[in-house]
Write an enzyme that holds these catalytic residues in place. Structure first.
Site, PDB file in Angstrom:
ATOM      1  N   CYS A  15       0.860  -1.178   0.000  1.00 25.48           N
ATOM      2  CA  CYS A  15       0.000   0.000   0.000  1.00 25.48           C
ATOM      3  C   CYS A  15       0.895   1.226   0.000  1.00 25.48           C
ATOM      4  CB  CYS A  15      -0.905   0.009   1.221  1.00 25.48           C
ATOM      5  SG  CYS A  15      -2.250   1.219   1.039  1.00 25.48           S
ATOM      6  N   CYS A  20       0.011   4.185   1.666  1.00 28.05           N
ATOM      7  CA  CYS A  20      -0.304   5.133   2.744  1.00 28.05           C
ATOM      8  C   CYS A  20       0.801   5.294   3.778  1.00 28.05           C
ATOM      9  CB  CYS A  20      -1.629   4.788   3.415  1.00 28.05           C
ATOM     10  SG  CYS A  20      -1.713   3.139   4.129  1.00 28.05           S
ATOM     11  N   HIS A  39      -2.539   9.064   2.214  1.00 30.86           N
ATOM     12  CA  HIS A  39      -3.552   8.367   1.422  1.00 30.86           C
ATOM     13  C   HIS A  39      -2.913   7.208   0.648  1.00 30.86           C
ATOM     14  CE1 HIS A  39      -7.322  10.290   2.273  1.00 30.86           C
ATOM     15  NE2 HIS A  39      -6.719  11.476   2.267  1.00 30.86           N
ATOM     16  N   LYS A  79     -12.569  -4.791   1.471  1.00 26.19           N
ATOM     17  CA  LYS A  79     -12.003  -3.995   2.567  1.00 26.19           C
ATOM     18  C   LYS A  79     -12.937  -2.813   2.816  1.00 26.19           C
ATOM     19  CE  LYS A  79      -7.950  -1.431   4.041  1.00 26.19           C
ATOM     20  NZ  LYS A  79      -6.537  -1.176   3.810  1.00 26.19           N
ATOM     21  N   ARG A  93      -3.460   2.404  12.530  1.00 22.82           N
ATOM     22  CA  ARG A  93      -2.909   3.646  11.969  1.00 22.82           C
ATOM     23  C   ARG A  93      -1.965   4.323  12.968  1.00 22.82           C
ATOM     24  NH1 ARG A  93      -8.485   5.593   8.962  1.00 22.82           N
ATOM     25  NH2 ARG A  93      -8.617   3.763   7.614  1.00 22.82           N
ATOM     26  N   ARG A 139     -10.938   7.586   4.155  1.00 23.57           N
ATOM     27  CA  ARG A 139     -10.713   6.628   3.069  1.00 23.57           C
ATOM     28  C   ARG A 139     -12.025   6.172   2.422  1.00 23.57           C
ATOM     29  NH1 ARG A 139      -5.424   6.324   4.079  1.00 23.57           N
ATOM     30  NH2 ARG A 139      -4.534   5.223   5.869  1.00 23.57           N
ATOM     31  N   LYS A 162     -12.294  -7.933   5.302  1.00 24.97           N
ATOM     32  CA  LYS A 162     -11.684  -7.172   6.394  1.00 24.97           C
ATOM     33  C   LYS A 162     -12.564  -5.983   6.751  1.00 24.97           C
ATOM     34  CE  LYS A 162      -7.787  -4.166   7.015  1.00 24.97           C
ATOM     35  NZ  LYS A 162      -6.890  -3.302   6.373  1.00 24.97           N
ATOM     36  N   SER A 168      -6.953  -4.524  13.903  1.00 26.89           N
ATOM     37  CA  SER A 168      -6.403  -3.937  15.122  1.00 26.89           C
ATOM     38  C   SER A 168      -7.484  -3.547  16.138  1.00 26.89           C
ATOM     39  CB  SER A 168      -5.554  -2.718  14.761  1.00 26.89           C
ATOM     40  OG  SER A 168      -6.314  -1.773  14.017  1.00 26.89           O
ATOM     41  N   TYR A 208      -3.478 -10.656  15.227  1.00 28.37           N
ATOM     42  CA  TYR A 208      -2.403 -10.311  16.154  1.00 28.37           C
ATOM     43  C   TYR A 208      -2.352 -11.293  17.327  1.00 28.37           C
ATOM     44  CZ  TYR A 208      -2.811  -6.058  13.415  1.00 28.37           C
ATOM     45  OH  TYR A 208      -2.875  -5.180  12.371  1.00 28.37           O
TER      46      TYR A 208
END
Ligand code: PBG
Length: 334
Positions: A125, A127, A134, A202, A212, A224, A255, A282, A321
């Protein structure tokens, strides 16, 4: 007499003993190590201790050496796959494919030498690199997205990771056309062996907040919503999945996880021939961790229930995680 009164169907018969409860669960409580992928954040430092992430207790941003120390004991617990995220110390797209600046490019070859069987996936990505945070390239003056440059840049980044030795790239940017351009660019550089997992469905979610913080990748302006899916839209999600399969994705992803089980189930029904990954993101990690830390629930049984529901809905790859704790629990139960 109504049929319900005369029915001999009972539920009690299926519930009382653990063996028949397992049978009734139809394999949805069975897991193996290869079902899990561990996301890892890597900062641009060769050595030193891992760095805490305030919004994700017990998850760390790793230096190159602490990532190796973290992974090493997990290999004995049969860790099979990781998903790498670079955390840049300097922003700017020109640094994305520089080994001096992008720590993931340095880490992959080291991991491949030490743990040859570890399946290494890299998030692709923009970002983490762009100045405005972005997931696309934009015109400096107008701020407008430049599509062709965005796609070319994603292709270039994928080749850099392939050259470093990754097994799979996972585009998470949601720009139209990225799967086909990445596939073509990889093949054009003779990286036909590198697989592609697309973050297909997504959603523009509130549950990415802690990520983030960890990846230092929040958009500096706006949000986004112009490129991630509206949470209410099952139709767009299924179209996105179908398109990514047509463009050459080997695995598709849904996701976040728990709020989107219907999307996983429908993806399984419509696209039974492709593996489905779910990203337990997350925010989902931290919600469960925070309530367990407060003593509101117990983490292992609650987590196991979540994993079971992921599997029941149709996911066969779970990105979480919690992978270390899951592998430990699996090992102890064998
Ligand atoms: C990068 C990316 C994000 C996540 C994975 N890749 C953040 C975002 O889209 O803002 C989220 C993962 C998580 O929350 O655990 N585009």
């Amino acid at each position: 007499m109504s049929s319900s009164n005369s029915s001999l169907v009972a539920l009690e018969t299926s519930l009382g003993k653990s063996t028949i409860r397992k049978w009734m669960s139809q394999g949805n409580t069975e897991f193996e190590a290869h079902n899990f992928v561990l996301p890892i954040f890597v900062v641009n430092k060769d050595s030193g201790d891992p760095i805490e992430i305030d919004s994700m207790p017990a998850v760390y941003r790793h230096t190159i050496s602490s990532a190796i120390d973290f992974i090493d004991p997990l290999i004995n617990l049969e860790l099979r796959s990781i998903l790498l995220f670079p955390v840049m110390d300097v922003k700017g797209i020109q640094y994305m494919d520089s080994v001096d600046h992008n720590p993931v490019l340095r880490l992959i070859p080291i991991l491949k030498r030490r743990f040859p069987a570890l399946y290494i996936i890299v998030d692709v990505c923009l970002c983490t690199f762009t100045l405005d945070g972005h997931c696309y390239m934009s015109d400096n003056d107008s701020g407008e997205k430049i599509s062709k440059l965005t796609l070319d840049t994603l292709g270039k980044l994928s080749v850099a990771y392939a050259r470093a030795g990754c097994d799979m790239v996972a585009p998470s940017d949601m720009n139209d056309g990225r799967v086909s351009i990445i596939r073509k660019t990889l093949n054009g550089h003779d990286y036909n062996r590198v697989a592609l997992m697309s973050y297909s469905a997504k959603f523009a979610s509130n549950f990415y907040g802690p990520f983030r913080d960890a990846a230092n990748s929040s958009p500096k302006h706006g949000d986004r919503q112009t490129y991630q899916l509206p949470p209410g839209s099952l139709g767009l999600a299924l179209r996105a999945i179908g398109r990514d399969i047509d463009e050459g994705a080997d695995v598709i992803m849904i996701k976040p996880g728990l709020p989107y089980l219907d999307v996983i189930a429908e993806a399984k029904r419509r696209f039974p021939d492709i593996p489905r990954a779910v990203y337990h993101v997350s925010g989902e990690y931290s919600m469960l961790r925070a309530s367990a830390d407060k003593g509101y629930l117990q983490i292992i049984p609650a987590l196991w229930e979540i994993l079971t529901c992921f599997k029941r809905s149709g996911a066969n790859i779970i990105i979480t995680y919690y992978t270390p704790i899951i592998l430990e629990t699996l090992k102890n139960s064998n």
